[in-house]
Design a protein around this motif. Sequence first.
Motif, PDB file in Angstrom:
ATOM      1  N   GLY A 287     -83.917 -64.752  -9.096  1.00 46.79           N
ATOM      2  CA  GLY A 287     -83.163 -63.750  -8.357  1.00 46.79           C
ATOM      3  C   GLY A 287     -81.908 -64.314  -7.737  1.00 46.79           C
ATOM      4  O   GLY A 287     -80.823 -63.716  -7.805  1.00 46.79           O
ATOM      5  N   SER A 288     -82.018 -65.485  -7.120  1.00 44.99           N
ATOM      6  CA  SER A 288     -80.859 -66.098  -6.469  1.00 44.99           C
ATOM      7  C   SER A 288     -79.799 -66.514  -7.487  1.00 44.99           C
ATOM      8  O   SER A 288     -78.599 -66.312  -7.267  1.00 44.99           O
ATOM      9  CB  SER A 288     -81.310 -67.314  -5.658  1.00 44.99           C
ATOM     10  N   HIS A 289     -80.233 -67.091  -8.603  1.00 46.64           N
ATOM     11  CA  HIS A 289     -79.289 -67.539  -9.633  1.00 46.64           C
ATOM     12  C   HIS A 289     -78.499 -66.359 -10.207  1.00 46.64           C
ATOM     13  O   HIS A 289     -77.302 -66.501 -10.512  1.00 46.64           O
ATOM     14  CB  HIS A 289     -80.046 -68.249 -10.756  1.00 46.64           C
ATOM     15  N   ASN A 290     -79.139 -65.208 -10.320  1.00 46.16           N
ATOM     16  CA  ASN A 290     -78.468 -64.045 -10.906  1.00 46.16           C
ATOM     17  C   ASN A 290     -77.376 -63.483 -10.003  1.00 46.16           C
ATOM     18  O   ASN A 290     -76.528 -62.720 -10.459  1.00 46.16           O
ATOM     19  CB  ASN A 290     -79.485 -62.950 -11.226  1.00 46.16           C
ATOM     20  N   CYS A 291     -77.397 -63.853  -8.718  1.00 45.34           N
ATOM     21  CA  CYS A 291     -76.366 -63.375  -7.789  1.00 45.34           C
ATOM     22  C   CYS A 291     -75.043 -64.116  -7.943  1.00 45.34           C
ATOM     23  O   CYS A 291     -74.043 -63.728  -7.342  1.00 45.34           O
ATOM     24  CB  CYS A 291     -76.853 -63.544  -6.342  1.00 45.34           C
ATOM     25  N   MET A 292     -75.032 -65.153  -8.753  1.00 41.54           N
ATOM     26  CA  MET A 292     -73.856 -66.013  -8.830  1.00 41.54           C
ATOM     27  C   MET A 292     -72.755 -65.470  -9.728  1.00 41.54           C
ATOM     28  O   MET A 292     -71.632 -66.000  -9.733  1.00 41.54           O
ATOM     29  CB  MET A 292     -74.278 -67.407  -9.312  1.00 41.54           C
ATOM     30  N   THR A 293     -73.047 -64.429 -10.505  1.00 39.58           N
ATOM     31  CA  THR A 293     -72.031 -63.840 -11.373  1.00 39.58           C
ATOM     32  C   THR A 293     -72.036 -62.318 -11.216  1.00 39.58           C
ATOM     33  O   THR A 293     -73.011 -61.734 -10.752  1.00 39.58           O
ATOM     34  CB  THR A 293     -72.275 -64.186 -12.856  1.00 39.58           C
ATOM     35  N   PHE A 294     -70.955 -61.688 -11.614  1.00 36.60           N
ATOM     36  CA  PHE A 294     -70.826 -60.235 -11.505  1.00 36.60           C
ATOM     37  C   PHE A 294     -71.534 -59.574 -12.680  1.00 36.60           C
ATOM     38  O   PHE A 294     -71.376 -59.975 -13.825  1.00 36.60           O
ATOM     39  CB  PHE A 294     -69.348 -59.845 -11.499  1.00 36.60           C
ATOM     40  N   GLY A 295     -72.348 -58.566 -12.387  1.00 34.07           N
ATOM     41  CA  GLY A 295     -73.094 -57.868 -13.433  1.00 34.07           C
ATOM     42  C   GLY A 295     -74.587 -58.067 -13.271  1.00 34.07           C
ATOM     43  O   GLY A 295     -75.035 -59.078 -12.718  1.00 34.07           O
ATOM     44  N   ALA A 296     -75.363 -57.097 -13.770  1.00 34.52           N
ATOM     45  CA  ALA A 296     -76.806 -57.105 -13.548  1.00 34.52           C
ATOM     46  C   ALA A 296     -77.528 -58.242 -14.264  1.00 34.52           C
ATOM     47  O   ALA A 296     -78.593 -58.673 -13.838  1.00 34.52           O
ATOM     48  CB  ALA A 296     -77.398 -55.760 -13.982  1.00 34.52           C
ATOM     49  N   ARG A 297     -76.976 -58.734 -15.375  1.00 36.45           N
ATOM     50  CA  ARG A 297     -77.671 -59.757 -16.164  1.00 36.45           C
ATOM     51  C   ARG A 297     -76.871 -61.034 -16.377  1.00 36.45           C
ATOM     52  O   ARG A 297     -77.373 -62.003 -16.943  1.00 36.45           O
ATOM     53  CB  ARG A 297     -78.023 -59.192 -17.551  1.00 36.45           C
ATOM     54  N   GLY A 298     -75.635 -61.045 -15.927  1.00 35.65           N
ATOM     55  CA  GLY A 298     -74.749 -62.158 -16.246  1.00 35.65           C
ATOM     56  C   GLY A 298     -75.254 -63.513 -15.792  1.00 35.65           C
ATOM     57  O   GLY A 298     -74.997 -64.526 -16.436  1.00 35.65           O
ATOM     58  N   GLY A 299     -75.978 -63.554 -14.675  1.00 34.56           N
ATOM     59  CA  GLY A 299     -76.420 -64.830 -14.148  1.00 34.56           C
ATOM     60  C   GLY A 299     -77.889 -65.115 -14.344  1.00 34.56           C
ATOM     61  O   GLY A 299     -78.435 -66.019 -13.701  1.00 34.56           O
ATOM     62  N   MET A 300     -78.538 -64.358 -15.210  1.00 34.84           N
ATOM     63  CA  MET A 300     -79.973 -64.598 -15.417  1.00 34.84           C
ATOM     64  C   MET A 300     -80.205 -65.979 -16.020  1.00 34.84           C
ATOM     65  O   MET A 300     -79.591 -66.339 -17.016  1.00 34.84           O
ATOM     66  CB  MET A 300     -80.584 -63.497 -16.283  1.00 34.84           C
ATOM     67  N   ILE A 301     -81.124 -66.696 -15.418  1.00 37.59           N
ATOM     68  CA  ILE A 301     -81.307 -68.103 -15.738  1.00 37.59           C
ATOM     69  C   ILE A 301     -82.123 -68.305 -17.009  1.00 37.59           C
ATOM     70  O   ILE A 301     -83.009 -67.501 -17.320  1.00 37.59           O
ATOM     71  CB  ILE A 301     -81.974 -68.822 -14.543  1.00 37.59           C
ATOM     72  N   SER A 302     -81.818 -69.366 -17.744  1.00 36.54           N
ATOM     73  CA  SER A 302     -82.594 -69.730 -18.926  1.00 36.54           C
ATOM     74  C   SER A 302     -83.583 -70.822 -18.559  1.00 36.54           C
ATOM     75  O   SER A 302     -83.480 -71.456 -17.500  1.00 36.54           O
ATOM     76  CB  SER A 302     -81.673 -70.220 -20.041  1.00 36.54           C
ATOM     77  N   SER A 303     -84.535 -71.052 -19.436  1.00 31.85           N
ATOM     78  CA  SER A 303     -85.532 -72.103 -19.181  1.00 31.85           C
ATOM     79  C   SER A 303     -84.871 -73.472 -19.053  1.00 31.85           C
ATOM     80  O   SER A 303     -85.298 -74.310 -18.259  1.00 31.85           O
ATOM     81  CB  SER A 303     -86.577 -72.116 -20.307  1.00 31.85           C
ATOM     82  N   LYS A 304     -83.798 -73.721 -19.802  1.00 33.12           N
ATOM     83  CA  LYS A 304     -83.103 -75.011 -19.724  1.00 33.12           C
ATOM     84  C   LYS A 304     -82.414 -75.192 -18.375  1.00 33.12           C
ATOM     85  O   LYS A 304     -82.367 -76.289 -17.826  1.00 33.12           O
ATOM     86  CB  LYS A 304     -82.088 -75.128 -20.856  1.00 33.12           C
ATOM     87  N   GLU A 305     -81.873 -74.109 -17.837  1.00 35.08           N
ATOM     88  CA  GLU A 305     -81.139 -74.190 -16.574  1.00 35.08           C
ATOM     89  C   GLU A 305     -82.053 -74.406 -15.373  1.00 35.08           C
ATOM     90  O   GLU A 305     -81.586 -74.762 -14.289  1.00 35.08           O
ATOM     91  CB  GLU A 305     -80.318 -72.916 -16.365  1.00 35.08           C
ATOM     92  N   LEU A 306     -83.347 -74.190 -15.545  1.00 35.76           N
ATOM     93  CA  LEU A 306     -84.288 -74.389 -14.445  1.00 35.76           C
ATOM     94  C   LEU A 306     -84.288 -75.824 -13.940  1.00 35.76           C
ATOM     95  O   LEU A 306     -84.622 -76.096 -12.783  1.00 35.76           O
ATOM     96  CB  LEU A 306     -85.711 -74.024 -14.888  1.00 35.76           C
ATOM     97  N   ASN A 307     -83.902 -76.762 -14.804  1.00 34.40           N
ATOM     98  CA  ASN A 307     -83.934 -78.181 -14.436  1.00 34.40           C
ATOM     99  C   ASN A 307     -83.071 -78.492 -13.206  1.00 34.40           C
ATOM    100  O   ASN A 307     -83.403 -79.375 -12.412  1.00 34.40           O
ATOM    101  CB  ASN A 307     -83.482 -79.051 -15.610  1.00 34.40           C
ATOM    102  N   GLN A 308     -81.987 -77.736 -13.037  1.00 34.48           N
ATOM    103  CA  GLN A 308     -81.101 -78.019 -11.905  1.00 34.48           C
ATOM    104  C   GLN A 308     -81.769 -77.694 -10.572  1.00 34.48           C
ATOM    105  O   GLN A 308     -81.354 -78.182  -9.522  1.00 34.48           O
ATOM    106  CB  GLN A 308     -79.796 -77.244 -12.046  1.00 34.48           C
ATOM    107  N   TYR A 309     -82.818 -76.872 -10.606  1.00 33.04           N
ATOM    108  CA  TYR A 309     -83.550 -76.535  -9.389  1.00 33.04           C
ATOM    109  C   TYR A 309     -84.808 -77.389  -9.223  1.00 33.04           C
ATOM    110  O   TYR A 309     -85.586 -77.186  -8.294  1.00 33.04           O
ATOM    111  CB  TYR A 309     -83.950 -75.054  -9.413  1.00 33.04           C
ATOM    112  N   LYS A 310     -85.001 -78.319 -10.133  1.00 34.61           N
ATOM    113  CA  LYS A 310     -86.168 -79.215 -10.114  1.00 34.61           C
ATOM    114  C   LYS A 310     -87.478 -78.423 -10.084  1.00 34.61           C
ATOM    115  O   LYS A 310     -88.434 -78.793  -9.405  1.00 34.61           O
ATOM    116  CB  LYS A 310     -86.088 -80.166  -8.922  1.00 34.61           C
TER     117      LYS A 310
END
Length: 316
Positions: A287-310
């Motif tokens: 939810g928090s990651h998706n707030c980083m871009t404009f649009g309902a789905r633009g910032g939805m996180i991928s499994s690979k991007e989860l690594n940055q949140y440990k």
Amino acid sequence: MKTIWGFGTATIDIRIKTADYGEGYKDKLLSQEMSICGGGATANFLSQIARLGGNAGYIGKTGTDPFGEFALRSLSEEKINISAVIRDTEQISPFNLAVYAGDLKRRVGGYLLPNALTNITCKDISHFTSFMKSDDWLLIEVGEIPLTACLDLARKAKCKGVKIAIDVDLDPIKQCREKKEDIQELFNCCDILLPNKSSLKSLYPEYEIHEMLQALYDMYHVVVIITDGGNGSNVIEISGKILHFPCVKTLVVDTVGAGDAFHGGVIWAMAEGLSIRKAVELGTICGSHNCMTFGARGGMISSKELNQYKFEIEEL
């Protein structure tokens, strides 16, 4: 492989930017910019599941018009299964018009127009459930679809062993004009209840969040997660313990779709066998990651991007 199905809105989002004359302005506004993308709470939820690597499928009804074709194409591009969708030549597909004012893009309002989902029949429900298996999950969005159709689907899916999550997206009494007893019947079918704070105002007008959690838990004896925008989420576990999960601190550009991404992360994790606490941790990141871009789905996180949140999926 288990499928996570979604029953609810899949729309085309039309976003327009206007000049900003302040909140009290009531006169005509000229559109200065316009963008078009896929939207709808259920479609957004399924998009987050797909980006995490889950097997997602949409069930619903659209028209055969360009709006419906655009909405379904946006789902296909996310690798979401649309084989169960019914295309009705007599219906008009819904679209969402959202208005933003000024360079700061202050949201003025959103308007969902018209609604092909109001005409779901018993035959349609049987068609949808024919695609489901005993280890599947189903999210039912309480909002645009009449509760009679939602309840029929929930009962038939339950008979097949499907686990059911209820997303209370709109106030079912004030906005959807539904009866309290029908709401209670639907909630009795669920394995997890996912309302947002504002959707419960008519049911619990004087309650604080912890009181809402306790009341819902006492009546339905399931896990309940109430989202509260920037204040995070509040959970009551099956043991009856109440927990609060704050949002992950990020640069907030647009909050639209954050709740849908949160629900996607939670249900994907639960379907994979993670604990409710781990599931809510993942949902909070989504939810928090998706707030980083404009649009309902633009910032939805991928499994690979989860690594940055440990984030570690140690329970799988």
